[in-house]
Design a protein around this motif. Sequence first.
Motif, short mmCIF file in Angstrom:
data_model
loop_
_atom_site.label_atom_id
_atom_site.label_comp_id
_atom_site.label_asym_id
_atom_site.label_seq_id
_atom_site.Cartn_x
_atom_site.Cartn_y
_atom_site.Cartn_z
N LYS A 416 0.81 -1.22 0.00
CA LYS A 416 0.00 0.00 0.00
C LYS A 416 0.84 1.27 0.00
O LYS A 416 0.42 2.29 -0.54
CB LYS A 416 -0.93 -0.01 1.21
N LEU A 417 2.00 1.21 0.64
CA LEU A 417 2.88 2.38 0.69
C LEU A 417 4.23 2.02 0.11
O LEU A 417 4.75 0.93 0.38
CB LEU A 417 3.04 2.86 2.14
N PRO A 418 4.83 2.93 -0.66
CA PRO A 418 6.16 2.65 -1.22
C PRO A 418 7.20 2.57 -0.11
O PRO A 418 7.01 3.06 1.01
CB PRO A 418 6.42 3.83 -2.15
N GLY A 419 8.34 1.96 -0.41
CA GLY A 419 9.37 1.70 0.58
C GLY A 419 9.87 2.94 1.30
O GLY A 419 10.09 2.91 2.52
N TYR A 420 10.04 4.05 0.57
CA TYR A 420 10.59 5.25 1.23
C TYR A 420 9.62 5.83 2.26
O TYR A 420 10.03 6.58 3.15
CB TYR A 420 10.97 6.30 0.19
N MET A 421 8.32 5.48 2.18
CA MET A 421 7.35 6.02 3.12
C MET A 421 7.21 5.21 4.40
O MET A 421 6.60 5.67 5.37
CB MET A 421 5.97 6.16 2.45
N ILE A 422 7.76 3.99 4.41
CA ILE A 422 7.72 3.19 5.64
C ILE A 422 9.12 2.95 6.19
O ILE A 422 9.28 2.26 7.20
CB ILE A 422 6.99 1.85 5.42
N SER A 423 10.12 3.51 5.55
CA SER A 423 11.49 3.39 6.06
C SER A 423 11.68 4.30 7.28
O SER A 423 10.88 5.21 7.53
CB SER A 423 12.50 3.78 4.98
N HIS A 424 12.74 4.07 8.01
CA HIS A 424 13.09 4.90 9.18
C HIS A 424 13.23 6.35 8.71
O HIS A 424 14.02 6.65 7.81
CB HIS A 424 14.39 4.40 9.80
N GLU A 425 12.47 7.24 9.34
CA GLU A 425 12.41 8.63 8.89
C GLU A 425 13.77 9.31 8.91
O GLU A 425 14.10 10.11 8.03
CB GLU A 425 11.41 9.41 9.76
N LYS A 426 14.59 8.99 9.91
CA LYS A 426 15.87 9.69 10.07
C LYS A 426 16.90 9.28 9.02
O LYS A 426 17.92 9.97 8.86
CB LYS A 426 16.43 9.43 11.46
N LEU A 427 16.65 8.14 8.33
CA LEU A 427 17.61 7.73 7.29
C LEU A 427 17.68 8.77 6.18
O LEU A 427 18.73 8.98 5.57
CB LEU A 427 17.21 6.37 6.70
N PHE A 497 16.73 -0.20 5.06
CA PHE A 497 17.67 -0.27 3.94
C PHE A 497 17.14 -1.18 2.83
O PHE A 497 17.29 -0.90 1.64
CB PHE A 497 19.04 -0.75 4.42
N ARG A 498 16.50 -2.29 3.22
CA ARG A 498 15.94 -3.21 2.22
C ARG A 498 14.78 -2.55 1.48
O ARG A 498 14.62 -2.73 0.27
CB ARG A 498 15.47 -4.50 2.88
N PHE A 499 13.98 -1.77 2.22
CA PHE A 499 12.88 -1.07 1.56
C PHE A 499 13.41 -0.05 0.54
O PHE A 499 12.86 0.10 -0.56
CB PHE A 499 12.01 -0.33 2.59
N ILE A 500 14.47 0.64 0.91
CA ILE A 500 15.06 1.64 0.00
C ILE A 500 15.62 0.95 -1.24
O ILE A 500 15.43 1.41 -2.37
CB ILE A 500 16.16 2.43 0.73
N ASP A 501 16.29 -0.20 -1.04
CA ASP A 501 16.82 -0.96 -2.18
C ASP A 501 15.69 -1.39 -3.12
O ASP A 501 15.80 -1.31 -4.35
CB ASP A 501 17.56 -2.21 -1.70
N GLN A 502 14.61 -1.88 -2.51
CA GLN A 502 13.47 -2.33 -3.30
C GLN A 502 12.87 -1.20 -4.12
O GLN A 502 12.55 -1.36 -5.31
CB GLN A 502 12.41 -2.92 -2.36
N ARG A 505 15.15 -0.39 -7.06
CA ARG A 505 15.02 -1.37 -8.14
C ARG A 505 13.75 -1.11 -8.95
O ARG A 505 13.74 -1.21 -10.17
CB ARG A 505 15.01 -2.79 -7.58
N ARG A 506 12.67 -0.78 -8.24
CA ARG A 506 11.41 -0.52 -8.93
C ARG A 506 11.54 0.68 -9.86
O ARG A 506 11.08 0.64 -11.01
CB ARG A 506 10.31 -0.28 -7.90
N LEU A 507 12.18 1.73 -9.39
CA LEU A 507 12.32 2.94 -10.19
C LEU A 507 13.24 2.71 -11.38
O LEU A 507 13.01 3.23 -12.49
CB LEU A 507 12.87 4.09 -9.34
N SER A 508 14.27 1.89 -11.19
CA SER A 508 15.21 1.62 -12.29
C SER A 508 14.58 0.75 -13.37
O SER A 508 15.02 0.78 -14.53
CB SER A 508 16.46 0.94 -11.75
#
Length: 510
Positions: A416-427, A497-502, A505-508
Amino acid sequence: MKLSAALLKKEMSALFEVHSEEKLSCDPVLGRPQFLQAGSLPAPNTLYLSLGAAQVSRFPVPSGSLVLEVLPELPAGVPPRQTLLIRSASPGAVYNALEQIFERYDSWYSDLMESRLQGQSIQTLLELSYPLLQSPLVVVGMDFSVIAAVRGEEVMMPRGVFGSTEETYNAITTLKQDKAYSDCLELDGYFYYRAPVDGYNSLCVNIKKYGRTSFRLLMLDLENTQDLSAGFLLQMLAGLIEHALLHNTAPLSREDTTLRTILHTAISDRTADYVTISQQLDSAGWHSGDEYLCIVLQLSYLDQKNLTVHSICSYIENIISGACAFQFRDDIVVFLDLTISCMSQEDIAARLSFFVRDSLLRAGYSRVLLGHFNLRRQYDQALIALDMGSRRNPSFWIHRFNDIAFDYILEQATRKLPGYMISHEKLLELKYSDERNGTEYLRTLRLYLDNHLNAVQTARDLFVHRSTFLYRLERIRTILGTDFSNPDEVLYLMLSFRFIDQEERRLSNQ
């Protein structure tokens, strides 16, 4: 019944010395013989018996007709067209032979009709036909189920499913990849099929249902004569077999559907009572204390086109004890009682790997679980493994749920939410700091987490002095507002970090 010139030549050649042109018509247009009278003109589509060559040489023979010339000696040279020159001292013997030939074929067709009127089986139709045709006869479904056969054992076609053993499945793999075999599916009438290497040629007739070939009658050509003279006879026989199939006289192709039905219900009916299912499986010999594995096989285009599901299921059940295979939706589902088979998941994979590859299939494997109450979940695991594994590694044939379980967790978390929206905010603050100041805080933190918070190893991997690393770590702690003492916080950062990687990959891939 009427016969063809080619068939009459074959029959008479078995009794007399015969001389004729190379090819005669295979169309059944000739009735019982008439004597060719002196001075009369031959009529079309008529069988004549003449006692002298002069009769034929005087008049051309009309299309479709055949004249049998009875001579004391055969002349040299090319015989007249549409003529059989027969060496015989007795014209009466030739006439009697012709009458007996017609009587034999009339009797055969009469017996076939009587068999159908009495509702007898397709097997009976083949057994009545074998003495006349003198070649192995097989009725096979397009899923390679053998409906009936006479002398089919000569080519490893026992009653059951052709291709259900290791010895015969290679033939199925070859057939479904053979373009000539695919092209034959659309043919009407009789045709001669030249089999690929190690196969037997055959004279065939497709039997269609609602305009689509569902069965095929084969007369196997063991001596490779390529003789088409019996083609119209096969068409007549195929017509009666089609009538028998429409009236449900074909034997059932599966012997026992009890276990298959129970397992089908377990995965298809979400309201099913699993206590009842467990009791039914126990009664069928699959006990609640046994270990189970589920495999989902994605059918290839060739299997969907050639309807080879039946042969695939039977093959798996034959080579692995304790296996039950059936079609569910567009896939084949296989449940295995590993306790009965005395095989591990690795043994099963090794046994099926070449079969899956050579058959152009793809397989998803569940985890091995104990008892009956997770059968539906095992099916879901195998289906997920097949789906995600095929997307992650499209060149692989076999995909295991254990190999994609973590990716499945990540994919479900970001539905439901992309990876950057559920990743640790401070990253994101670390990322922005790196971009502004040219630092490597994000990479440093990742290595630190990957090294299980080992400062010495992380400094070594970064090729920096330990004091430099500790300075960076202190800055990272300040930005994140954490000292890494909370295990949940550490897990969240690692997942982030895994969410950001995912997401990258989706954007690429867009």
